[in-house]
Scaffold this motif. Sequence first.
Motif, PDB file in Angstrom:
ATOM      1  N   LEU A  44      -3.854   1.764  15.882  1.00  0.00           N
ATOM      2  CA  LEU A  44      -4.842   2.160  14.845  1.00  0.00           C
ATOM      3  C   LEU A  44      -5.674   2.948  15.709  1.00  0.00           C
ATOM      4  O   LEU A  44      -6.104   3.149  16.698  1.00  0.00           O
ATOM      5  N   PRO A  45      -6.951   3.605  15.139  1.00  0.00           N
ATOM      6  CA  PRO A  45      -7.836   4.645  15.596  1.00  0.00           C
ATOM      7  C   PRO A  45      -8.887   4.019  16.433  1.00  0.00           C
ATOM      8  O   PRO A  45      -9.270   4.852  17.400  1.00  0.00           O
ATOM      9  N   ASN A  46      -8.981   2.821  16.601  1.00  0.00           N
ATOM     10  CA  ASN A  46      -9.949   2.268  17.465  1.00  0.00           C
ATOM     11  C   ASN A  46      -9.546   0.986  18.372  1.00  0.00           C
ATOM     12  O   ASN A  46      -8.248   0.503  17.819  1.00  0.00           O
ATOM     13  N   GLY A  47     -10.167   0.384  18.955  1.00  0.00           N
ATOM     14  CA  GLY A  47      -9.548  -0.658  19.865  1.00  0.00           C
ATOM     15  C   GLY A  47      -8.618  -0.207  21.093  1.00  0.00           C
ATOM     16  O   GLY A  47      -8.695   0.931  21.270  1.00  0.00           O
ATOM     17  N   ALA A  73      -8.335 -16.248  18.563  1.00  0.00           N
ATOM     18  CA  ALA A  73      -7.991 -15.664  19.674  1.00  0.00           C
ATOM     19  C   ALA A  73      -8.437 -14.386  19.673  1.00  0.00           C
ATOM     20  O   ALA A  73      -8.585 -13.507  20.684  1.00  0.00           O
ATOM     21  N   VAL A  74      -8.649 -13.670  18.400  1.00  0.00           N
ATOM     22  CA  VAL A  74      -8.970 -12.161  18.332  1.00  0.00           C
ATOM     23  C   VAL A  74     -10.226 -11.902  19.039  1.00  0.00           C
ATOM     24  O   VAL A  74     -10.252 -10.743  19.481  1.00  0.00           O
ATOM     25  N   LEU A  75     -11.273 -12.857  19.002  1.00  0.00           N
ATOM     26  CA  LEU A  75     -12.488 -12.448  19.515  1.00  0.00           C
ATOM     27  C   LEU A  75     -12.660 -12.054  20.950  1.00  0.00           C
ATOM     28  O   LEU A  75     -13.221 -11.286  21.521  1.00  0.00           O
ATOM     29  N   ASP A  76     -11.554 -12.464  21.607  1.00  0.00           N
ATOM     30  CA  ASP A  76     -11.466 -12.203  23.215  1.00  0.00           C
ATOM     31  C   ASP A  76     -10.456 -11.032  23.369  1.00  0.00           C
ATOM     32  O   ASP A  76     -10.228 -10.914  24.645  1.00  0.00           O
ATOM     33  N   LYS A  77      -9.950 -10.463  22.368  1.00  0.00           N
ATOM     34  CA  LYS A  77      -9.159  -9.300  22.863  1.00  0.00           C
ATOM     35  C   LYS A  77      -9.659  -8.025  21.999  1.00  0.00           C
ATOM     36  O   LYS A  77      -9.826  -7.965  21.032  1.00  0.00           O
ATOM     37  N   VAL A  79      -8.285  -5.747  20.310  1.00  0.00           N
ATOM     38  CA  VAL A  79      -7.307  -5.386  19.568  1.00  0.00           C
ATOM     39  C   VAL A  79      -7.373  -4.002  18.858  1.00  0.00           C
ATOM     40  O   VAL A  79      -8.549  -3.785  18.451  1.00  0.00           O
ATOM     41  N   THR A  80      -6.221  -3.214  18.633  1.00  0.00           N
ATOM     42  CA  THR A  80      -6.416  -1.900  18.081  1.00  0.00           C
ATOM     43  C   THR A  80      -6.650  -2.380  16.545  1.00  0.00           C
ATOM     44  O   THR A  80      -6.316  -3.259  15.926  1.00  0.00           O
ATOM     45  N   ARG A  81      -7.442  -1.325  16.096  1.00  0.00           N
ATOM     46  CA  ARG A  81      -8.331  -1.792  14.813  1.00  0.00           C
ATOM     47  C   ARG A  81      -8.581  -0.299  14.008  1.00  0.00           C
ATOM     48  O   ARG A  81      -8.813   0.611  14.712  1.00  0.00           O
ATOM     49  N   LEU A  82      -8.856  -0.712  12.812  1.00  0.00           N
ATOM     50  CA  LEU A  82      -9.432   0.477  12.036  1.00  0.00           C
ATOM     51  C   LEU A  82     -10.820   0.788  12.158  1.00  0.00           C
ATOM     52  O   LEU A  82     -11.351   2.033  12.347  1.00  0.00           O
ATOM     53  N   ALA A  83     -11.543  -0.412  12.198  1.00  0.00           N
ATOM     54  CA  ALA A  83     -13.055  -0.171  12.272  1.00  0.00           C
ATOM     55  C   ALA A  83     -13.508   0.525  13.757  1.00  0.00           C
ATOM     56  O   ALA A  83     -12.914  -0.114  14.775  1.00  0.00           O
ATOM     57  N   PRO A  84     -14.502   1.321  13.777  1.00  0.00           N
ATOM     58  CA  PRO A  84     -14.783   1.819  14.950  1.00  0.00           C
ATOM     59  C   PRO A  84     -15.698   0.703  15.663  1.00  0.00           C
ATOM     60  O   PRO A  84     -15.858   0.602  17.019  1.00  0.00           O
ATOM     61  N   ARG A 283      -2.468  -5.616  -8.334  1.00  0.00           N
ATOM     62  CA  ARG A 283      -1.252  -5.539  -7.512  1.00  0.00           C
ATOM     63  C   ARG A 283      -1.073  -4.185  -7.266  1.00  0.00           C
ATOM     64  O   ARG A 283      -0.793  -3.847  -5.949  1.00  0.00           O
ATOM     65  N   TYR A 284      -1.445  -2.985  -8.158  1.00  0.00           N
ATOM     66  CA  TYR A 284      -0.848  -1.567  -7.968  1.00  0.00           C
ATOM     67  C   TYR A 284      -2.007  -0.974  -7.176  1.00  0.00           C
ATOM     68  O   TYR A 284      -1.541   0.006  -6.186  1.00  0.00           O
ATOM     69  N   ILE A 285      -3.362  -1.251  -7.374  1.00  0.00           N
ATOM     70  CA  ILE A 285      -4.362  -0.343  -6.599  1.00  0.00           C
ATOM     71  C   ILE A 285      -4.506  -0.642  -4.995  1.00  0.00           C
ATOM     72  O   ILE A 285      -4.248  -1.939  -4.783  1.00  0.00           O
ATOM     73  N   PRO A 286      -4.462   0.460  -4.538  1.00  0.00           N
ATOM     74  CA  PRO A 286      -4.674   0.085  -2.867  1.00  0.00           C
ATOM     75  C   PRO A 286      -6.299  -0.189  -2.629  1.00  0.00           C
ATOM     76  O   PRO A 286      -7.061   0.603  -2.479  1.00  0.00           O
ATOM     77  N   HIS A 287      -6.402  -1.498  -2.352  1.00  0.00           N
ATOM     78  CA  HIS A 287      -7.810  -2.085  -2.298  1.00  0.00           C
ATOM     79  C   HIS A 287      -8.399  -1.526  -0.806  1.00  0.00           C
ATOM     80  O   HIS A 287      -9.684  -1.395  -1.065  1.00  0.00           O
ATOM     81  N   ARG A 288      -7.669  -1.166   0.045  1.00  0.00           N
ATOM     82  CA  ARG A 288      -8.375  -0.816   1.157  1.00  0.00           C
ATOM     83  C   ARG A 288      -7.508  -0.004   2.080  1.00  0.00           C
ATOM     84  O   ARG A 288      -6.401   0.469   1.738  1.00  0.00           O
ATOM     85  N   ASN A 289      -8.373   0.559   3.200  1.00  0.00           N
ATOM     86  CA  ASN A 289      -7.486   1.441   3.971  1.00  0.00           C
ATOM     87  C   ASN A 289      -6.770   0.625   5.311  1.00  0.00           C
ATOM     88  O   ASN A 289      -7.296  -0.067   5.862  1.00  0.00           O
ATOM     89  N   ALA A 290      -5.638   1.014   5.563  1.00  0.00           N
ATOM     90  CA  ALA A 290      -4.871   0.527   6.768  1.00  0.00           C
ATOM     91  C   ALA A 290      -4.788  -1.139   6.439  1.00  0.00           C
ATOM     92  O   ALA A 290      -4.349  -1.634   5.260  1.00  0.00           O
ATOM     93  N   VAL A 291      -5.298  -1.769   7.468  1.00  0.00           N
ATOM     94  CA  VAL A 291      -5.056  -3.287   7.396  1.00  0.00           C
ATOM     95  C   VAL A 291      -6.554  -3.944   7.592  1.00  0.00           C
ATOM     96  O   VAL A 291      -7.316  -3.143   8.297  1.00  0.00           O
ATOM     97  N   GLY A 292      -6.581  -5.209   7.568  1.00  0.00           N
ATOM     98  CA  GLY A 292      -7.919  -5.927   7.823  1.00  0.00           C
ATOM     99  C   GLY A 292      -7.893  -6.531   8.877  1.00  0.00           C
ATOM    100  O   GLY A 292      -7.810  -5.838  10.111  1.00  0.00           O
ATOM    101  N   LEU A 293      -7.973  -7.866   9.108  1.00  0.00           N
ATOM    102  CA  LEU A 293      -8.206  -8.553  10.280  1.00  0.00           C
ATOM    103  C   LEU A 293      -6.974  -9.035  10.949  1.00  0.00           C
ATOM    104  O   LEU A 293      -5.872  -9.393  10.190  1.00  0.00           O
ATOM    105  N   SER A 294      -6.725  -8.794  12.146  1.00  0.00           N
ATOM    106  CA  SER A 294      -5.397  -9.207  12.898  1.00  0.00           C
ATOM    107  C   SER A 294      -5.439 -10.810  13.014  1.00  0.00           C
ATOM    108  O   SER A 294      -6.358 -11.383  12.948  1.00  0.00           O
ATOM    109  N   ARG A 295      -4.244 -11.066  13.572  1.00  0.00           N
ATOM    110  CA  ARG A 295      -3.938 -12.554  14.302  1.00  0.00           C
ATOM    111  C   ARG A 295      -3.439 -12.194  15.507  1.00  0.00           C
ATOM    112  O   ARG A 295      -2.866 -11.206  15.794  1.00  0.00           O
ATOM    113  N   ILE A 296      -3.340 -13.383  16.425  1.00  0.00           N
ATOM    114  CA  ILE A 296      -2.886 -13.400  17.652  1.00  0.00           C
ATOM    115  C   ILE A 296      -1.762 -14.536  17.694  1.00  0.00           C
ATOM    116  O   ILE A 296      -2.022 -15.586  17.210  1.00  0.00           O
TER     117      ILE A 296
END
Length: 404
Positions: A44-47, A73-77, A79-84, A283-296
């Motif tokens: 993703l663009p950031n991280g 565990a995400v807090l200490d990494k 991680v590649t992400r959408l948000a700058p 179900r149909y509408i695309p609520h967000r861009n890309a993906v939200g929060l990751s998991r480890i």
Amino acid sequence: MTEETLTGVVPPVRDWPALDLTGTDFDPVLAELMREGPVTRVRLPNGEGWAWLVTRYDDVRAVANDPRFGREAVLDKPVTRLAPHFIPDRGAVGFLDPPDHTRLRRSVAAAFTAKGVERLRGRARDMLDALVDRLLDGGPPADLTSAVLGPFPIAVICELMGVPAGDRDDMHEWTQLILSSAHGKEVSERAKREMSAYFAELIGARGNSTGEDVTSLLGAAVGRGEVTAQEAVGLAVLLQIGGEAVTNNSGQLFYLLLTRPDLVARLRAEPEIRPRAIDELLRYIPHRNAVGLSRIALEDVEIHGTRIRAGDAVYVSYLAANRDPDVFPEPDTVDLTRSPNPHVSFGFGPHYCPGGMLARLEEELLMDALLDRVPGLSLAVAPDQVPFRKGALIRGPESLPVTW
């Protein structure tokens, strides 16, 4: 096959840029990733680095509900992400794992039960009727977003949270700055600090409260020593921000309806199908861009023959899961009477959105009020002239020019 466990080869890493998509167009990059396989790798663009992406319905639900994939565990990494900017607070419910996550959610559960949400129905309908009255009095054309779709969810979430009406504008402004990447990290961080300080004061004043609103429940839970003040503030901020997502979702929902007169005609002619139709539109509408929060991954886990190693970042795509043809026949078709419709628009597992029932209530009230009270409602501009948010994590129109 390119799965690591079968050949020692892993899927290539695909760049997933932050596209400013308009309308209800499905992300073409996500569509391509879905075609490439059930488990792919993305940057993703950031991280930093890359992350696994899971797109099939059954796999998405499995990962979201599997304790071997953790949020803390995400807090200490990095991680590649959408948000700058990535500014989670330690102890915030979105980054907790059970049992702490369960304990914190329990403190406000009463406000989000069917009974707790239903308690708001009459007041919410009154607030919405007043907004529609004002819309009609002003006459066409009008911006449906600023007139109704924006102020209504703010009023409802503030009512549920126990935020006084006079503070709603501040809440809205802070939320917009936190959710947008367009203003930069410093502005977003300052808005979050200001909202947090506000909730710290409000919750602190309600330590002995018996109220049913969220800040009263949190104040009482802090007073009993069940959650810390920091945890309570983090949860309040998350719930307040999440409440305004309805503005974007309903903006997309009505954009879709107003560009599909056949759907509107059917919903007016058959009001009894509206509850099921709302599920299909969600179900149909695309609520967000890309993906939200990751998991480890907390240990090695195998998904569809692909080994996810301990320490790897993993994203699930609820948008992709909602278009899985094995679960939703003809997934790119809007079928207002689709049944069953087990969509995952509000997530799944322990981190399922607590405001799901509240959002459904708001969408029901909005559909009834706007279709029944404004019978000639239509777009005032060509569909491609409707401006959509840029640099936003949550998708939706900036404004929705309408006439009637």
